[in-house]
Write a protein that holds these residues in place. Structure first.
Motif, PDB file in Angstrom:
ATOM      1  N   ARG A 141      -1.931   0.010  -1.585  1.00  0.00           N
ATOM      2  CA  ARG A 141      -2.842  -0.392  -0.734  1.00  0.00           C
ATOM      3  C   ARG A 141      -3.206   0.571   0.407  1.00  0.00           C
ATOM      4  O   ARG A 141      -4.721   0.448   0.655  1.00  0.00           O
ATOM      5  CB  ARG A 141      -1.922  -1.221   0.058  1.00  0.00           C
ATOM      6  CG  ARG A 141      -2.782  -2.564   1.426  1.00  0.00           C
ATOM      7  CD  ARG A 141      -1.639  -2.881   2.284  1.00  0.00           C
ATOM      8  NE  ARG A 141      -0.864  -1.995   2.976  1.00  0.00           N
ATOM      9  CZ  ARG A 141       0.891  -1.854   2.473  1.00  0.00           C
ATOM     10  NH1 ARG A 141       0.972  -2.556   1.441  1.00  0.00           N
ATOM     11  NH2 ARG A 141       1.316  -1.476   3.023  1.00  0.00           N
ATOM     12  N   GLN A 142      -2.705   1.731   0.713  1.00  0.00           N
ATOM     13  CA  GLN A 142      -3.158   2.651   1.965  1.00  0.00           C
ATOM     14  C   GLN A 142      -4.443   3.296   0.518  1.00  0.00           C
ATOM     15  O   GLN A 142      -5.257   3.846   1.276  1.00  0.00           O
ATOM     16  CB  GLN A 142      -2.138   4.472   1.444  1.00  0.00           C
ATOM     17  CG  GLN A 142      -0.381   3.281   2.662  1.00  0.00           C
ATOM     18  CD  GLN A 142       0.554   4.557   2.988  1.00  0.00           C
ATOM     19  OE1 GLN A 142       0.072   5.212   1.664  1.00  0.00           O
ATOM     20  NE2 GLN A 142       1.681   4.161   3.609  1.00  0.00           N
ATOM     21  N   ASN A 143      -4.161   3.928  -0.137  1.00  0.00           N
ATOM     22  CA  ASN A 143      -5.392   4.652  -0.968  1.00  0.00           C
ATOM     23  C   ASN A 143      -6.614   3.473  -1.206  1.00  0.00           C
ATOM     24  O   ASN A 143      -7.448   3.878  -1.830  1.00  0.00           O
ATOM     25  CB  ASN A 143      -5.270   4.914  -2.460  1.00  0.00           C
ATOM     26  CG  ASN A 143      -3.982   5.989  -2.177  1.00  0.00           C
ATOM     27  OD1 ASN A 143      -4.152   6.537  -0.850  1.00  0.00           O
ATOM     28  ND2 ASN A 143      -3.201   6.347  -3.444  1.00  0.00           N
ATOM     29  N   GLY A 144      -6.375   2.398  -0.938  1.00  0.00           N
ATOM     30  CA  GLY A 144      -7.198   1.038  -1.124  1.00  0.00           C
ATOM     31  C   GLY A 144      -7.856   0.866  -2.945  1.00  0.00           C
ATOM     32  O   GLY A 144      -9.157   0.138  -2.312  1.00  0.00           O
ATOM     33  N   MET A 195      -0.862   3.947 -10.939  1.00  0.00           N
ATOM     34  CA  MET A 195      -0.377   5.909 -11.749  1.00  0.00           C
ATOM     35  C   MET A 195      -0.789   6.902 -10.845  1.00  0.00           C
ATOM     36  O   MET A 195      -0.342   7.704 -10.539  1.00  0.00           O
ATOM     37  CB  MET A 195      -0.496   5.478 -13.143  1.00  0.00           C
ATOM     38  CG  MET A 195      -0.154   6.642 -13.583  1.00  0.00           C
ATOM     39  SD  MET A 195       2.126   6.807 -13.977  1.00  0.00           S
ATOM     40  CE  MET A 195       2.553   5.600 -15.013  1.00  0.00           C
ATOM     41  N   ILE A 196      -2.388   6.569 -10.667  1.00  0.00           N
ATOM     42  CA  ILE A 196      -3.177   7.257  -9.919  1.00  0.00           C
ATOM     43  C   ILE A 196      -2.905   7.402  -8.691  1.00  0.00           C
ATOM     44  O   ILE A 196      -2.099   8.637  -8.006  1.00  0.00           O
ATOM     45  CB  ILE A 196      -4.227   7.394 -10.834  1.00  0.00           C
ATOM     46  CG1 ILE A 196      -4.831   7.955 -11.523  1.00  0.00           C
ATOM     47  CG2 ILE A 196      -5.366   8.307  -9.513  1.00  0.00           C
ATOM     48  CD1 ILE A 196      -6.348   7.446 -11.849  1.00  0.00           C
ATOM     49  N   SER A 197      -2.521   6.417  -7.743  1.00  0.00           N
ATOM     50  CA  SER A 197      -2.161   6.157  -6.620  1.00  0.00           C
ATOM     51  C   SER A 197      -0.391   7.439  -7.071  1.00  0.00           C
ATOM     52  O   SER A 197      -0.662   7.599  -5.673  1.00  0.00           O
ATOM     53  CB  SER A 197      -1.876   4.862  -6.265  1.00  0.00           C
ATOM     54  OG  SER A 197      -3.140   4.131  -6.193  1.00  0.00           O
ATOM     55  N   VAL A 210       7.544   0.660  -3.019  1.00  0.00           N
ATOM     56  CA  VAL A 210       6.921   1.780  -2.397  1.00  0.00           C
ATOM     57  C   VAL A 210       5.332   1.943  -3.153  1.00  0.00           C
ATOM     58  O   VAL A 210       4.382   2.622  -2.687  1.00  0.00           O
ATOM     59  CB  VAL A 210       7.360   2.450  -2.960  1.00  0.00           C
ATOM     60  CG1 VAL A 210       7.371   4.495  -2.302  1.00  0.00           C
ATOM     61  CG2 VAL A 210       9.072   2.812  -1.620  1.00  0.00           C
ATOM     62  N   VAL A 211       5.621   2.103  -4.515  1.00  0.00           N
ATOM     63  CA  VAL A 211       4.115   1.901  -5.250  1.00  0.00           C
ATOM     64  C   VAL A 211       2.498   1.400  -4.982  1.00  0.00           C
ATOM     65  O   VAL A 211       1.394   1.873  -4.430  1.00  0.00           O
ATOM     66  CB  VAL A 211       3.870   1.857  -6.770  1.00  0.00           C
ATOM     67  CG1 VAL A 211       2.763   1.316  -7.816  1.00  0.00           C
ATOM     68  CG2 VAL A 211       5.181   2.918  -7.729  1.00  0.00           C
ATOM     69  N   LEU A 212       3.410  -0.014  -4.620  1.00  0.00           N
ATOM     70  CA  LEU A 212       1.690  -1.437  -3.847  1.00  0.00           C
ATOM     71  C   LEU A 212       1.983  -0.798  -2.700  1.00  0.00           C
ATOM     72  O   LEU A 212       0.578  -0.893  -2.264  1.00  0.00           O
ATOM     73  CB  LEU A 212       2.532  -2.246  -4.485  1.00  0.00           C
ATOM     74  CG  LEU A 212       3.201  -3.175  -4.943  1.00  0.00           C
ATOM     75  CD1 LEU A 212       3.858  -4.025  -5.185  1.00  0.00           C
ATOM     76  CD2 LEU A 212       2.097  -3.142  -5.702  1.00  0.00           C
TER      77      LEU A 212
END
Length: 709
Positions: A249-252, A101-103, A243-245
């Motif tokens: 992944r981009q946000n680590g 949710m935060i991502s 897209v969420v996944l």
């Protein structure tokens, strides 16, 4: 003693000093203004934080609004409100759910103070650079403030209050408390408020046991619950979850190997058995409450126009007649515009996309309603003779279905058998812009092209708009406004809203409406719409687009107007789909039930022509103003009863100057050969010059002639 300063003296203008002085002043003013703004905001935030409820009070506050929807007979048809779910404390919420949710919603949630200046600055820059609107930048704190204390209006005032409340929440509560409140109160669609209600609704288990894939699906719903709901569109939900996944992944917060191992499409979804086609209607009608009512959060009772029996019959008619792998939609209106039934697809559970009000498709020959309305208004009558023969207009050569040509026929027959060449000739004669204006007048809201091929229905339309147009014809040319809500009360019976009929507005003269009803009735009696016969008078029109991509039937009987569309969502061809087949049969199956308890009504097709169409002299142009409608320079309908500057007569005698100084001419219907025919003369073929948008070539003769019957 005078002292003389040299050229290098200091008495010259000191421009750099003046600029620096003004820059210093502007800087100081800016700082002072900024401090003042911060002071005002700080006071507002402090006052708001003091007035906020406690954490426990917010936990116990109601989420969502309970709405009881009633049919036209008062029976309860559906109750909408929060789905059951447990309140999960922060420690019980899976970390993957928080990370997801935060991502996707607010990746700087842990660091900002309620609003995200960096995100806002980036959104402004992108909007300025790409010349588009500023994208939504609401933080989790702002969304919580909006969901709990405000509504979804897009006003500046609401956004400012949202920002102040978001900062007040940050002052009063910790980040974990804000996230806990948010995850337990945010709306995920289908009446599910909070992650536990959403998990139980979509996956049949508590949110305490969410997997990575399930958390991604739930996190993806916040942006658009109805669009990405897994029970409505599985493919859209899977695409959004992926897209969420990727963002996680981009946000680590999710390793690449973990993300690659997740198969969202393998998630097992709960089968939703509780929905039915009534939800197509409620999905259309209930959002209108935001416009009809002041802001309120108390339980409501909404009394609608829906007839439960007719809705059931409409659903059965669409399911029984829609071709395999295709979709169907139906809208049925009473004579006052009340929506009696609405079906947006063959199965609401598999797809809640409402094709009756949202989809835009080509109407095919059903569009000829507007072509022939314009021709009747221009002076044609159903008995006039036209020629069904090859024709070319600006390089475009329409063909009839089947490829044959009937030669000389009357207008009524050309309409009944949906002759494309005749429609093209009539549209070219009256003007394609005139046909477009007629469609606008009768309620078509989608873009309309004015290419010659437009007469065959190449402009996309909505089912509800086309049904509205046919309902106006049924009402003898009077405008119809579809509506679905009769009244709204509180649970205690206090009246909050009551529908008031709109003022009747005449769209075309009575004789034009009578003429088109005559032709619509013939189309059902002997023409392409014979499958729509129900044992009582029916007037209607079929529509079929190229390669059988769309099939339409629209018609009316005994005061009820119904429009049916069938086709595939991907606009691929449907073998054998024609307006006179499956759509007409679905229309008949529904209408037999809908009109069963209504008296049989015969259509008034008596052409009571105005004097200017019967008499060739100038005196015939002095009619009653109330007998006519008026349009402005853009072709928009003007209600003469609302204007104080309506002329004493609609058409001044020929030669009398108009307000603009130009010479006024009689209406287009009183063309040369028409008047010659009225007095028994024999007009020359060239005496009646066409009002065209381009060159016309008729291969085996001249353009359509109006010959004595």
């Amino acid at each position: 003693m005078n002292r003389v300063r040299g050229a290098g003296g200091s008495d010259g203008p000191k421009k750099p000093g003046v600029v620096r002085r003004w820059m210093r002043r502007l800087f100081l003013w800016g700082v002072a203004f900024g401090v003042l703004i911060l002071l005002v905001v700080g006071i507002a935030v402090a006052m708001a934080s003091r007035s906020l409820p406690s954490f426990n009070e917010l936990m116990e506050s109601e989420v969502g609004q309970t709405i009881v929807v009633r049919a036209r007979d008062g029976s309860e048809i559906v109750t909408l409100g929060p789905s059951p779910g447990d309140w999960l404390a922060s420690g019980d919420i899976p970390k993957v759910m928080k990370d997801a949710m935060i991502s996707v919603e607010d990746r700087r949630f842990r660091s900002h103070f309620g609003i995200d200046p960096i995100g806002l600055a980036r959104a402004v820059w992108v909007a300025f650079h790409d010349d588009r609107r500023i994208a939504a930048t609401s933080t989790i704190s702002q969304q919580l403030a909006r969901n709990v204390f405000l509504n979804n209006s897009r006003t500046i005032d609401r956004k400012l209050r949202e920002a102040v409340l978001a900062m007040a929440l940050e002052v009063k509560f910790s980040k974990e408390q804000i996230l806990e409140l948010y995850l337990n109160k945010v709306y995920f669609g289908g009446g599910a408020y909070g992650i536990d209600a959403a998990s139980r609704k979509f996956f049949s288990h508590s949110a305490r046991n969410l997997t990575v894939a399930e958390a991604a699906i739930i996190a993806g719903l916040v942006k658009a619950p109805s669009r990405y709901s897994p029970t409505a569109d599985v493919q859209a939900a899977v695409k959004r979850a992926n897209v969420v996944l990727a963002i996680m992944r981009q946000n680590g917060v999710l390793a690449a190997s973990e993300a690659a191992a997740v198969d969202v499409s393998a998630v097992r979804l709960k089968q939703d058995e509780g929905q039915n086609s009534i939800r197509y209607f409620t999905d259309w009608a209930l959002p209108q409450l935001d416009l009809l009512l002041p802001e309120t959060f108390e339980p409501l009772e909404v009394w609608t126009t829906l007839d439960v029996g007719m809705q059931r019959a409409a659903t059965a008619a669409i399911k029984a007649n829609t071709p395999r792998d295709a979709q169907g939609a139906l809208v049925s209106l009473d004579r006052d515009g009340a929506v009696l039934a609405m079906v947006g697809g063959t199965d609401y559970v598999s797809s809640n996309y409402n094709r009756a009000v949202n989809a835009t498709r080509q109407p095919g020959s059903a569009w000829k309603l507007f072509v022939y309305l314009a021709a009747l208004e221009a002076g044609y009558i159903p008995d006039d003779r036209v020629v069904d023969e090859p024709v070319t207009i600006n390089g475009w050569s329409p063909r009839n279905s089947g490829g044959g040509y009937a030669g000389p026929i009357d207008v009524r027959t050309a309409f009944a058998y949906s002759k494309n060449t005749v429609a093209a000739q009539l549209g070219n004669e009256v003007g394609f812009g005139t046909v477009a204006s007629m469609a606008r007048r009768f309620g078509i809201t989608t873009p309309i092209n004015t290419l010659p091929s437009m007469v065959l229905g190449t402009s996309d339309v909505r089912v509800i708009d086309m049904t509205r147009a046919f309902a106006a014809v049924s009402a003898r040319g009077t405008a119809i406004e579809p509506f679905g809500i009769v009244k709204v009360t509180t649970a205690d019976g206090e009246l909050l809203y009551s529908h008031k009929p709109t003022r009747a507005q005449q769209l075309v003269p009575d004789y034009v409406a009578a003429g088109i009803v005559d032709m619509l009735q013939t189309a059902v009696n002997i023409g392409t719409g014979k499958a729509a016969q129900i044992g009582r008078p029916v007037a209607g029109k079929t529509g079929t687009t190229s390669s059988n991509k769309d099939g339409w039937f629209l018609g009316f009987s005994s005061g009820i107007t119904t429009g049916v569309w069938m086709g595939r969502d991907d606009a691929k061809a449907v073998p054998g789909l024609q307006g006179g087949a499956a759509p007409a049969r679905a229309f008949a199956a529904y209408m037999r039930y809908a009109v069963a308890k209504r008296p049989v009504e015969k259509f008034d097709t008596d052409l009571k022509l105005p004097e200017w169409q019967l008499e060739p002299d100038d005196e015939a142009l002095f009619g009653e103003p109330g007998d006519y409608y008026y349009v402005d320079e853009q072709g928009n309908l003007v209600d003469p009863n609302r204007r104080s500057d309506v002329p004493a007569r609609p058409f001044p005698p020929e030669g009398e100057p108009s307000p603009s100084g130009q010479q006024n001419q009689p209406p287009p219907a009183a063309s040369g050969d028409f008047l010659d025919r009225a007095i028994g003369a024999s007009p020359e073929p060239s005496a009646r010059a066409p009002d065209t948008a381009g060159d016309v070539t008729v291969r085996s003769g001249s353009r359509p002639q109006v010959s004595p019957p």
